[in-house]
Design an enzyme around this catalytic site. Structure first.
Site, PDB file in Angstrom:
ATOM      1  N   SER A 115      55.765 -35.986  27.386  1.00  0.00           N
ATOM      2  CA  SER A 115      54.585 -35.305  27.557  1.00  0.00           C
ATOM      3  C   SER A 115      54.468 -34.929  29.091  1.00  0.00           C
ATOM      4  CB  SER A 115      53.409 -36.206  27.243  1.00  0.00           C
ATOM      5  OG  SER A 115      52.358 -35.460  27.271  1.00  0.00           O
ATOM      6  N   ASP A 136      52.556 -32.220  16.145  1.00  0.00           N
ATOM      7  CA  ASP A 136      52.028 -32.098  17.548  1.00  0.00           C
ATOM      8  C   ASP A 136      51.947 -30.844  17.825  1.00  0.00           C
ATOM      9  OD1 ASP A 136      51.805 -32.130  20.379  1.00  0.00           O
ATOM     10  OD2 ASP A 136      53.712 -32.967  20.536  1.00  0.00           O
ATOM     11  N   HIS A 172      51.952 -36.371  18.170  1.00  0.00           N
ATOM     12  CA  HIS A 172      52.126 -36.621  19.945  1.00  0.00           C
ATOM     13  C   HIS A 172      52.673 -37.742  20.387  1.00  0.00           C
ATOM     14  CE1 HIS A 172      52.357 -34.680  23.941  1.00  0.00           C
ATOM     15  NE2 HIS A 172      51.666 -35.697  24.250  1.00  0.00           N
TER      16      HIS A 172
END
Length: 348
Positions: A168, A273, A303
């Site tokens: 991320s 995601d 995610h």
């Protein structure tokens, strides 16, 4: 399109979802509780398979790293050193640390499964420290590794076989730290970076198909990303700033250096995601530049699933291990897609 208009398509309150309050001085109050795990520099029992310890990088910035070493490497030292993985944790630039339990568990698994020496970087968080602070801290960590006399790293880490990995926001940091590192190759010696392993967090003002399709995603809706970018980007910048949108003006010229240096890149994601189209865009940009890119894309998921789900994480580590072994052997990696993307990237 303004952030306010973009959020109007979502029924989710990002402040409530993230459990944050923005204070008048620009800082935030975080109510989200993140479990943490203490480092274990000494084995607490005979079953411990990985040991870890925390080491200060920059005392004035309060930055540090957590080093992970497989127990077997310490108990049975050999002349064969292990790949060095430098990890940057996720959290939208505003949450978590190298001590967060999810990050600790992931790094422990990487250390054991590859096996490898892992250095997990604790960088300063936004908005108290907006970008490029995290990138600066990432480079501080790389220079610290270069100069370190730490016995675990000196004895067991292969400085010739280093990868930057991030999930991320950590994937974003790994990407931009990698770009900076291409301009400092000689200054980083004897540390030699061989590639990037990215679960990247990127954005832009214009929405992609996946962001529109998953506008009310329960894990990471686009409105959360918008707010995180507001808090992380330099004051006055929008989501078409280069830190957020790697495709601005055709992308950084330093991307070409990654190709010239022969680095391998793995881009990781899943089609549930909202960020998947951004990740595919990055792959296509790199392919256009004739870079060596491998993708680990899967159907379903959410995610950060590769960090959270033990089964998915194990599958991912198998692919990461192949990359590290291929680099060690000096072979060429070809691009592949784990699943065929059933839709086209469209910006609105």
């Amino acid at each position: 399109m303004s952030n306010e208009i973009a959020r109007s398509h979502s029924t989710i309150d990002p402040y409530k979802h993230l459990q944050i309050v923005v204070n008048p001085d620009g800082t935030i109050t975080r109510s989200l509780i993140s479990p943490s795990t203490e480092a274990t520099p000494d084995p607490v029992n005979d079953d411990a398979v990985v040991l870890s310890k925390d080491v200060t990088v920059n005392q004035s910035k309060n930055t540090w790293v957590r080093i992970f070493v497989p127990r077997q490497a310490l108990d049975s030292p050999s002349s064969t050193k292990l790949p060095l993985i430098v990890d940057f944790h996720g959290g939208g630039f505003i949450f978590f640390s190298a001590a967060s339990s999810l990050s600790h568990e992931f790094c422990s698994n990487v250390a054991v499964e590859l096996p490898a020496i892992v250095v997990s970087v604790d960088y300063r968080l936004a908005p108290e420290h907006r970008l490029p602070a995290a990138y600066d801290d990432a480079m501080d960590a790389l220079h610290w590794i270069k100069n370190t006399q730490d016995d675990w790293l000196m004895k067991h880490a292969d400085f010739d076989n280093c990868f930057l990995i991030g999930s991320s926001a950590g994937g974003n940091i790994a990407y931009y730290a990698g770009l900076r590192a291409t301009a400092q190759v000689n200054n980083l010696l004897p540390l030699k970076i061989k590639g990037l392993l990215l679960f990247p967090f990127f954005g832009a003002i214009k929405r992609t198909t996946s962001e529109l399709r998953l506008v009310n995603d329960r894990v990471s809706p686009p409105c959360l990303s918008d707010l995180m970018w507001e808090l992380a980007l330099p004051i006055g910048a929008d989501r078409d700033h280069e830190y957020c949108n790697p495709k601005v003006e055709g992308g950084s010229k330093l991307v070409d250096q990654i190709r010239l240096l022969g680095w391998k890149v793995m881009v990781i994601g899943c089609d549930r995601d909202p960020l998947i189209d951004r990740q595919i865009e990055l792959v296509r940009m790199m392919e256009h530049k004739e870079m060596q890119v491998v993708t680990h894309f899967q159907e379903g998921g959410y995610h950060g699933i590769e960090i959270i789900d033990p089964v998915k994480r194990k599958v991912l580590l198998v692919d990461i291990k192949k990359i590290c072994l291929v680099v060690r052997k000096g072979s060429i990696v070809s691009t592949r897609m784990v699943f065929a993307v059933p839709y086209t990237i469209i910006s609105f």
